[in-house]
Write a protein that holds these residues in place. Structure first.
Motif, PDB file in Angstrom:
ATOM      1  N   LEU A 197     -47.649  64.495 -39.484  1.00 51.80           N
ATOM      2  CA  LEU A 197     -47.848  63.044 -39.501  1.00 51.80           C
ATOM      3  C   LEU A 197     -46.561  62.318 -39.138  1.00 51.80           C
ATOM      4  O   LEU A 197     -46.585  61.339 -38.382  1.00 51.80           O
ATOM      5  N   THR A 198     -45.431  62.791 -39.628  1.00 49.25           N
ATOM      6  CA  THR A 198     -44.148  62.176 -39.293  1.00 49.25           C
ATOM      7  C   THR A 198     -43.921  62.220 -37.784  1.00 49.25           C
ATOM      8  O   THR A 198     -43.546  61.224 -37.159  1.00 49.25           O
ATOM      9  N   ALA A 199     -44.177  63.377 -37.181  1.00 46.13           N
ATOM     10  CA  ALA A 199     -43.993  63.526 -35.729  1.00 46.13           C
ATOM     11  C   ALA A 199     -44.971  62.648 -34.962  1.00 46.13           C
ATOM     12  O   ALA A 199     -44.600  61.998 -33.981  1.00 46.13           O
ATOM     13  N   TRP A 200     -46.228  62.620 -35.395  1.00 45.75           N
ATOM     14  CA  TRP A 200     -47.240  61.816 -34.693  1.00 45.75           C
ATOM     15  C   TRP A 200     -46.884  60.331 -34.740  1.00 45.75           C
ATOM     16  O   TRP A 200     -46.956  59.639 -33.724  1.00 45.75           O
ATOM     17  N   ALA A 201     -46.481  59.843 -35.904  1.00 41.14           N
ATOM     18  CA  ALA A 201     -46.082  58.434 -36.014  1.00 41.14           C
ATOM     19  C   ALA A 201     -44.867  58.160 -35.142  1.00 41.14           C
ATOM     20  O   ALA A 201     -44.779  57.104 -34.497  1.00 41.14           O
ATOM     21  N   GLY A 202     -43.944  59.098 -35.082  1.00 39.99           N
ATOM     22  CA  GLY A 202     -42.771  58.933 -34.233  1.00 39.99           C
ATOM     23  C   GLY A 202     -43.120  58.886 -32.758  1.00 39.99           C
ATOM     24  O   GLY A 202     -42.435  58.229 -31.966  1.00 39.99           O
ATOM     25  N   ASP A 203     -44.196  59.564 -32.381  1.00 39.24           N
ATOM     26  CA  ASP A 203     -44.656  59.554 -30.992  1.00 39.24           C
ATOM     27  C   ASP A 203     -45.436  58.286 -30.645  1.00 39.24           C
ATOM     28  O   ASP A 203     -45.821  58.106 -29.491  1.00 39.24           O
ATOM     29  N   HIS A 204     -45.705  57.458 -31.628  1.00 37.73           N
ATOM     30  CA  HIS A 204     -46.454  56.215 -31.432  1.00 37.73           C
ATOM     31  C   HIS A 204     -45.643  55.045 -31.986  1.00 37.73           C
ATOM     32  O   HIS A 204     -45.984  54.459 -33.015  1.00 37.73           O
ATOM     33  N   PRO A 205     -44.546  54.723 -31.323  1.00 38.68           N
ATOM     34  CA  PRO A 205     -43.681  53.655 -31.840  1.00 38.68           C
ATOM     35  C   PRO A 205     -44.438  52.335 -31.905  1.00 38.68           C
ATOM     36  O   PRO A 205     -45.311  52.065 -31.100  1.00 38.68           O
ATOM     37  N   GLY A 206     -44.085  51.559 -32.905  1.00 37.80           N
ATOM     38  CA  GLY A 206     -44.698  50.251 -33.047  1.00 37.80           C
ATOM     39  C   GLY A 206     -45.929  50.220 -33.932  1.00 37.80           C
ATOM     40  O   GLY A 206     -46.483  49.157 -34.193  1.00 37.80           O
ATOM     41  N   ASP A 234     -45.244  60.823 -46.592  1.00 40.04           N
ATOM     42  CA  ASP A 234     -45.310  61.395 -47.937  1.00 40.04           C
ATOM     43  C   ASP A 234     -46.755  61.816 -48.177  1.00 40.04           C
ATOM     44  O   ASP A 234     -47.647  61.534 -47.370  1.00 40.04           O
ATOM     45  N   ALA A 235     -46.989  62.507 -49.277  1.00 37.77           N
ATOM     46  CA  ALA A 235     -48.304  63.092 -49.529  1.00 37.77           C
ATOM     47  C   ALA A 235     -49.402  62.040 -49.621  1.00 37.77           C
ATOM     48  O   ALA A 235     -50.505  62.235 -49.104  1.00 37.77           O
ATOM     49  N   SER A 236     -49.130  60.903 -50.241  1.00 39.27           N
ATOM     50  CA  SER A 236     -50.176  59.888 -50.386  1.00 39.27           C
ATOM     51  C   SER A 236     -50.507  59.244 -49.038  1.00 39.27           C
ATOM     52  O   SER A 236     -51.672  58.956 -48.755  1.00 39.27           O
ATOM     53  N   THR A 237     -49.497  59.033 -48.201  1.00 37.57           N
ATOM     54  CA  THR A 237     -49.753  58.471 -46.871  1.00 37.57           C
ATOM     55  C   THR A 237     -50.547  59.455 -46.019  1.00 37.57           C
ATOM     56  O   THR A 237     -51.494  59.067 -45.322  1.00 37.57           O
ATOM     57  N   LEU A 238     -50.180  60.736 -46.075  1.00 37.03           N
ATOM     58  CA  LEU A 238     -50.918  61.740 -45.322  1.00 37.03           C
ATOM     59  C   LEU A 238     -52.381  61.769 -45.753  1.00 37.03           C
ATOM     60  O   LEU A 238     -53.290  61.774 -44.904  1.00 37.03           O
ATOM     61  N   ALA A 239     -52.638  61.766 -47.046  1.00 32.11           N
ATOM     62  CA  ALA A 239     -54.021  61.792 -47.538  1.00 32.11           C
ATOM     63  C   ALA A 239     -54.778  60.541 -47.077  1.00 32.11           C
ATOM     64  O   ALA A 239     -55.935  60.628 -46.655  1.00 32.11           O
ATOM     65  N   ALA A 240     -54.129  59.379 -47.136  1.00 38.79           N
ATOM     66  CA  ALA A 240     -54.781  58.133 -46.735  1.00 38.79           C
ATOM     67  C   ALA A 240     -55.086  58.117 -45.240  1.00 38.79           C
ATOM     68  O   ALA A 240     -56.171  57.686 -44.822  1.00 38.79           O
ATOM     69  N   VAL A 241     -54.153  58.592 -44.423  1.00 38.23           N
ATOM     70  CA  VAL A 241     -54.369  58.621 -42.970  1.00 38.23           C
ATOM     71  C   VAL A 241     -55.473  59.614 -42.615  1.00 38.23           C
ATOM     72  O   VAL A 241     -56.343  59.328 -41.793  1.00 38.23           O
ATOM     73  N   ARG A 242     -55.473  60.767 -43.265  1.00 39.47           N
ATOM     74  CA  ARG A 242     -56.534  61.747 -42.997  1.00 39.47           C
ATOM     75  C   ARG A 242     -57.895  61.193 -43.430  1.00 39.47           C
ATOM     76  O   ARG A 242     -58.912  61.468 -42.786  1.00 39.47           O
ATOM     77  N   ASP A 243     -57.920  60.406 -44.492  1.00 32.53           N
ATOM     78  CA  ASP A 243     -59.153  59.765 -44.946  1.00 32.53           C
ATOM     79  C   ASP A 243     -59.658  58.764 -43.901  1.00 32.53           C
ATOM     80  O   ASP A 243     -60.847  58.716 -43.595  1.00 32.53           O
TER      81      ASP A 243
END
Length: 200
Positions: A37-46, A57-66
């Motif tokens: 997720l960190t890499a993917w967000a970095g590949d999508h600036p803005g 972090d774990a909660s952001t990853l779970a929320a994005v996957r949801d």
């Protein structure tokens, strides 16, 4: 026209495409872990403010996957009467649940309309985060998915049914059946082999 905070609505398709065929007979998930997720967000600036410094972090990853699960379920609905992606066929959320998850995530960032009107352009209304609203990647992505599904691109959305492909794509011309030429080649080879098996 209405834009969404931090991302255009095409980011919705990019989010859904984080589930893909790995080239070896399995489905790969670019958001399988925090580093992904960190890499993917970095590949999508803005997408979010200070995205270049974003660390999942774990909660952001779970929320994005949801949000992604809800988006893929609603993309499957959008391509009806066509079939959904094979990756989704056995694990689609019920539509009311997918809508609920998406709307709940989107509501985590309050937005306000802002009018922009350049010299040689038509007025455009953008939704931007309300003053003091905290950046929330899942909320921004949910709002982008909502914008995509409510916008004109939804009519061009298709699921690719080439062998082993699990992608959705936007149909660019009337005869397009696959997400990319390599999928078209695989589909033609598979059809040829099937005809050969039936006649041989």
């Amino acid at each position: 026209m209405q834009d969404l905070p931090g991302a255009d609505t095409r980011i919705a398709l990019d989010l859904v495409l984080t589930v893909r065929h790995d080239g070896h007979g399995s489905v790969a998930d670019e958001l399988a872990d925090l580093a992904g997720l960190t890499a993917w967000a970095g590949d999508h600036p803005g997408i979010v403010p200070d995205g270049e410094r974003f660390t999942a972090d774990a909660s952001t990853l779970a929320a994005v996957r949801d949000v992604r699960a809800a988006a893929r379920s609603l993309f499957a609905r959008a391509v009806r009467p066509g079939e959904p992606s094979p990756a989704d066929a056995g694990r689609l959320l019920p539509v009311p649940e997918a809508l609920g998850r998406l709307n709940e995530a989107a509501a985590r960032i309050p937005t306000v309309p802002v009018l922009a009107w350049g010299d040689a352009a038509v007025p455009v209304v953008r939704s931007v985060p309300a003053q003091g609203a905290r950046a929330d990647l899942a909320a921004v992505l949910a709002q982008a998915v909502i914008g995509f599904l409510a916008g004109p691109d939804r009519q061009r959305l298709r699921a690719c049914h080439a062998p082993r492909c699990v992608r959705y794509f936007l149909k660019e011309h009337p005869r397009q059946e696959w997400c990319k030429p390599s999928c078209g080649n695989r589909a033609r080879v598979a059809r040829h082999q099937e005809r050969h098996r039936r006649t041989g």
